[in-house]
Design a protein around this motif. Sequence first.
Motif, PDB file in Angstrom:
ATOM      1  N   GLY A 300       0.822  -1.206   0.000  1.00 11.15           N
ATOM      2  CA  GLY A 300       0.000   0.000   0.000  1.00 11.15           C
ATOM      3  C   GLY A 300       0.856   1.256   0.000  1.00 11.15           C
ATOM      4  N   LEU A 301       1.906   1.244   0.803  1.00 11.08           N
ATOM      5  CA  LEU A 301       2.828   2.385   0.839  1.00 11.08           C
ATOM      6  C   LEU A 301       3.483   2.560  -0.528  1.00 11.08           C
ATOM      7  N   GLU A 302       3.841   1.426  -1.142  1.00 12.47           N
ATOM      8  CA  GLU A 302       4.477   1.473  -2.455  1.00 12.47           C
ATOM      9  C   GLU A 302       3.516   2.061  -3.493  1.00 12.47           C
ATOM     10  N   LEU A 303       2.284   1.539  -3.477  1.00 13.49           N
ATOM     11  CA  LEU A 303       1.265   1.992  -4.435  1.00 13.49           C
ATOM     12  C   LEU A 303       0.939   3.478  -4.315  1.00 13.49           C
ATOM     13  N   SER A 304       1.000   3.994  -3.093  1.00 10.26           N
ATOM     14  CA  SER A 304       0.600   5.390  -2.864  1.00 10.26           C
ATOM     15  C   SER A 304       1.508   6.362  -3.605  1.00 10.26           C
ATOM     16  N   GLY A 305       2.739   5.935  -3.887  1.00  9.43           N
ATOM     17  CA  GLY A 305       3.682   6.824  -4.559  1.00  9.43           C
ATOM     18  C   GLY A 305       4.245   7.913  -3.658  1.00  9.43           C
ATOM     19  N   LEU A 306       3.889   7.888  -2.369  1.00  7.38           N
ATOM     20  CA  LEU A 306       4.310   8.952  -1.461  1.00  7.38           C
ATOM     21  C   LEU A 306       5.635   8.607  -0.781  1.00  7.38           C
ATOM     22  N   PRO A 307       6.419   9.636  -0.440  1.00  8.66           N
ATOM     23  CA  PRO A 307       7.598   9.373   0.394  1.00  8.66           C
ATOM     24  C   PRO A 307       7.164   8.946   1.796  1.00  8.66           C
ATOM     25  N   PHE A 308       7.857   7.982   2.395  1.00 12.76           N
ATOM     26  CA  PHE A 308       7.473   7.543   3.744  1.00 12.76           C
ATOM     27  C   PHE A 308       8.672   7.122   4.566  1.00 12.76           C
ATOM     28  N   PHE A 309       8.512   7.254   5.877  1.00 10.25           N
ATOM     29  CA  PHE A 309       9.477   6.739   6.843  1.00 10.25           C
ATOM     30  C   PHE A 309       8.724   5.740   7.700  1.00 10.25           C
ATOM     31  N   GLU A 407     -14.694  -7.282   6.573  1.00  9.99           N
ATOM     32  CA  GLU A 407     -15.450  -7.775   7.724  1.00  9.99           C
ATOM     33  C   GLU A 407     -14.632  -8.658   8.653  1.00  9.99           C
ATOM     34  N   ASP A 408     -13.674  -9.379   8.088  1.00  8.63           N
ATOM     35  CA  ASP A 408     -12.852 -10.250   8.937  1.00  8.63           C
ATOM     36  C   ASP A 408     -11.676  -9.488   9.558  1.00  8.63           C
ATOM     37  N   GLY A 409     -11.614  -8.175   9.323  1.00  2.00           N
ATOM     38  CA  GLY A 409     -10.562  -7.371   9.944  1.00  2.00           C
ATOM     39  C   GLY A 409      -9.331  -7.209   9.060  1.00  2.00           C
ATOM     40  N   SER A 410      -9.284  -7.904   7.932  1.00  2.19           N
ATOM     41  CA  SER A 410      -8.121  -7.743   7.056  1.00  2.19           C
ATOM     42  C   SER A 410      -8.244  -6.437   6.281  1.00  2.19           C
ATOM     43  N   PHE A 411      -7.118  -5.957   5.756  1.00  8.78           N
ATOM     44  CA  PHE A 411      -7.170  -4.752   4.925  1.00  8.78           C
ATOM     45  C   PHE A 411      -6.295  -4.983   3.703  1.00  8.78           C
ATOM     46  N   THR A 412      -6.527  -4.198   2.662  1.00 10.46           N
ATOM     47  CA  THR A 412      -5.809  -4.427   1.415  1.00 10.46           C
ATOM     48  C   THR A 412      -4.848  -3.285   1.117  1.00 10.46           C
ATOM     49  N   ARG A 413      -3.895  -3.568   0.235  1.00 15.54           N
ATOM     50  CA  ARG A 413      -2.946  -2.549  -0.210  1.00 15.54           C
ATOM     51  C   ARG A 413      -3.682  -1.370  -0.826  1.00 15.54           C
ATOM     52  N   ASN A 414      -4.801  -1.683  -1.526  1.00 17.56           N
ATOM     53  CA  ASN A 414      -5.530  -0.596  -2.184  1.00 17.56           C
ATOM     54  C   ASN A 414      -6.175   0.345  -1.170  1.00 17.56           C
ATOM     55  N   SER A 415      -6.739  -0.219  -0.081  1.00 15.70           N
ATOM     56  CA  SER A 415      -7.353   0.677   0.906  1.00 15.70           C
ATOM     57  C   SER A 415      -6.281   1.503   1.619  1.00 15.70           C
ATOM     58  N   VAL A 416      -5.100   0.911   1.815  1.00 12.74           N
ATOM     59  CA  VAL A 416      -3.999   1.674   2.427  1.00 12.74           C
ATOM     60  C   VAL A 416      -3.597   2.824   1.507  1.00 12.74           C
ATOM     61  N   ALA A 417      -3.389   2.514   0.234  1.00 15.43           N
ATOM     62  CA  ALA A 417      -2.901   3.530  -0.713  1.00 15.43           C
ATOM     63  C   ALA A 417      -3.924   4.647  -0.896  1.00 15.43           C
ATOM     64  N   GLU A 418      -5.193   4.251  -1.005  1.00 15.50           N
ATOM     65  CA  GLU A 418      -6.247   5.240  -1.230  1.00 15.50           C
ATOM     66  C   GLU A 418      -6.367   6.198  -0.041  1.00 15.50           C
ATOM     67  N   THR A 419      -6.334   5.640   1.180  1.00  7.61           N
ATOM     68  CA  THR A 419      -6.446   6.472   2.375  1.00  7.61           C
ATOM     69  C   THR A 419      -5.261   7.422   2.483  1.00  7.61           C
ATOM     70  N   LEU A 420      -4.069   6.892   2.188  1.00 10.87           N
ATOM     71  CA  LEU A 420      -2.874   7.731   2.220  1.00 10.87           C
ATOM     72  C   LEU A 420      -2.998   8.910   1.262  1.00 10.87           C
ATOM     73  N   ARG A 421      -3.435   8.615   0.039  1.00 11.06           N
ATOM     74  CA  ARG A 421      -3.514   9.681  -0.973  1.00 11.06           C
ATOM     75  C   ARG A 421      -4.523  10.750  -0.574  1.00 11.06           C
ATOM     76  N   LEU A 422      -5.676  10.298  -0.050  1.00 11.14           N
ATOM     77  CA  LEU A 422      -6.712  11.256   0.342  1.00 11.14           C
ATOM     78  C   LEU A 422      -6.230  12.185   1.453  1.00 11.14           C
ATOM     79  N   VAL A 423      -5.567  11.596   2.466  1.00 11.81           N
ATOM     80  CA  VAL A 423      -5.165  12.414   3.617  1.00 11.81           C
ATOM     81  C   VAL A 423      -3.971  13.309   3.274  1.00 11.81           C
ATOM     82  N   MET A 424      -3.055  12.799   2.446  1.00 10.50           N
ATOM     83  CA  MET A 424      -1.840  13.557   2.145  1.00 10.50           C
ATOM     84  C   MET A 424      -2.029  14.556   1.002  1.00 10.50           C
TER      85      MET A 424
END
Length: 471
Positions: A300-309, A407-424
Amino acid sequence: MASESKLHVVMFPWVAFGHMIPFLELSKVIAQKGHRVSFVSTPKNIQRLPKLPPNFASLINLVKIPLPLVPNLPENAEATMDVRTEDMPYLKKAFDGLEAGLSEFLQNSSADWIIYDFAPHWLPPIAAKLGVSRAFFSIFNAWFISTLGPSVSAMVDGSDPRTAPEHFVVPPEWIPFPTNLAYRHYEINWIRSTININASGFSDTYRLGYVIMGSDAIFIRDCNELEPLWLNLLEELHQKPVIPVGFMPPPAQNYGADKDETWVSIREWLDGKNKSSVVYVALGSEATLSQNDVTELALGLELSGLPFFWALRKPPGSTKSDSVELPQGFLERIKGRGLVWTSWAPQLRILSHDSVGGFLTHCGWSSTIEGLTLGHPLIMLPFLVDQGLNALVLVEKKVGREVQRNEDGSFTRNSVAETLRLVMDFDGEGRAYRNNAKEISEIFKDKNRQDRYLDQFVEYLENQRALLQKT
Ligand SMILES: *[C@@H]1O[C@H](CO)[C@@H](O)[C@H](O)[C@H]1NC(C)=O
Ligand SMILES: *[C@@H]1O[C@H](CO)[C@@H](O)[C@H](O)[C@H]1NC(C)=O
Ligand SMILES: CC(=O)N[C@H]1CO[C@H](CO)[C@@H](O)[C@@H]1O
């Protein structure tokens, strides 16, 4: 202050650094007002505490009581960071074995107050018998404690059907005002581990209920400016005075030394990035991420294209066989853009660097306070009991967004990347989160206001003790 009115205050935190550090900070506040403090823990924990500034060394007495050996607890383990989640009950059992040592210390110490954590359910009666005033210090906020049970007797008893884990998926009915605070279905196992009796012999809610029941007051790391209804409710539910100590925003010296080698190399890396462009990623020291969690977060971090630490520490007590791996080729692909840091990271230093513009956090209360004190919008990914509720409150305050889970509590790379992009994002939704986080940071970093809470807290210690001694 006249020496006869000086207090002797004993501090006894749970053996997790996330608890010991705020207890130590509170010790400094008490010592600064001229009172004597004894800070009690086990030898290895005392040794690992941050060094006290010289002016405190004579005012804060560090007291070591050896942790008894119990079966199944790894050798030399004295803090939560030394054990795996499944071994936590054995650590609690060993902690309960501190009873004899602490009793002996108290008998001899002529203490005026003892301030303790949620775990030592056996302590209040001992202190009461010795005439020592007692308080529970909650490093958790008022909404978390208030949602655990309608009264101390219900928490201790555990048979109230309203406190069965399955019931926590709707807001508890003992909350008299409208709220959306409830656990999601996938979080039920998180709350189950708090409510259920474990190998330590007692549930956490039993411990907490007993500790509150035997206390003269509740001190809490919270303040009236954020969510005042919950502080009042806590007082009503448990029929004890609730004294907020404020957020205790971390003091400057905790930011680490300027010339510290670790910090210098991190700073150089951050200096090479654009202003407010970097996401700081840290999920706390207590949660154990599964291999799937680590993989999806990384991709997800990779997909977001954003710099990260990414501060990614090995889970506590992990061995080579149960450690998790980053996806293949990940480190090469993100080289230059992202940095994965596997040893201790100076979180406050990093969060206060100009290049950091967002915080991907588990929403532990201390991290939340640090992130919001520095005015960062949050990308929320909770993993443990109180963290999901914190995320709900923060989402409502629009200081960021939560990563959507299945629903089972798992999350996907896409939801990580999308949330990152929206907030950043510098425009649109992202701009609103950023502005709201900046606005709310004014409460957190208002030094006068926060100092006032601490002054009132110490005055409470002084006045109540004086009252009790007169009667
Ligand atoms: C109690 O205090 C006295 C005097 O300070 C000291 O000599 C003694 O060793 C202490 N006993 C314990 C059990 O701490
Ligand atoms: C900083 O921003 C500028 C303008 O958007 C961009 O061209 C440059 O590549 C960025 N630098 C880094 C290190 O990301
Ligand atoms: C030893 C023991 O009883 N462990 C249990 C503690 O609680 C968790 C959560 O309910 C269980 O999964 C463990 O088996």
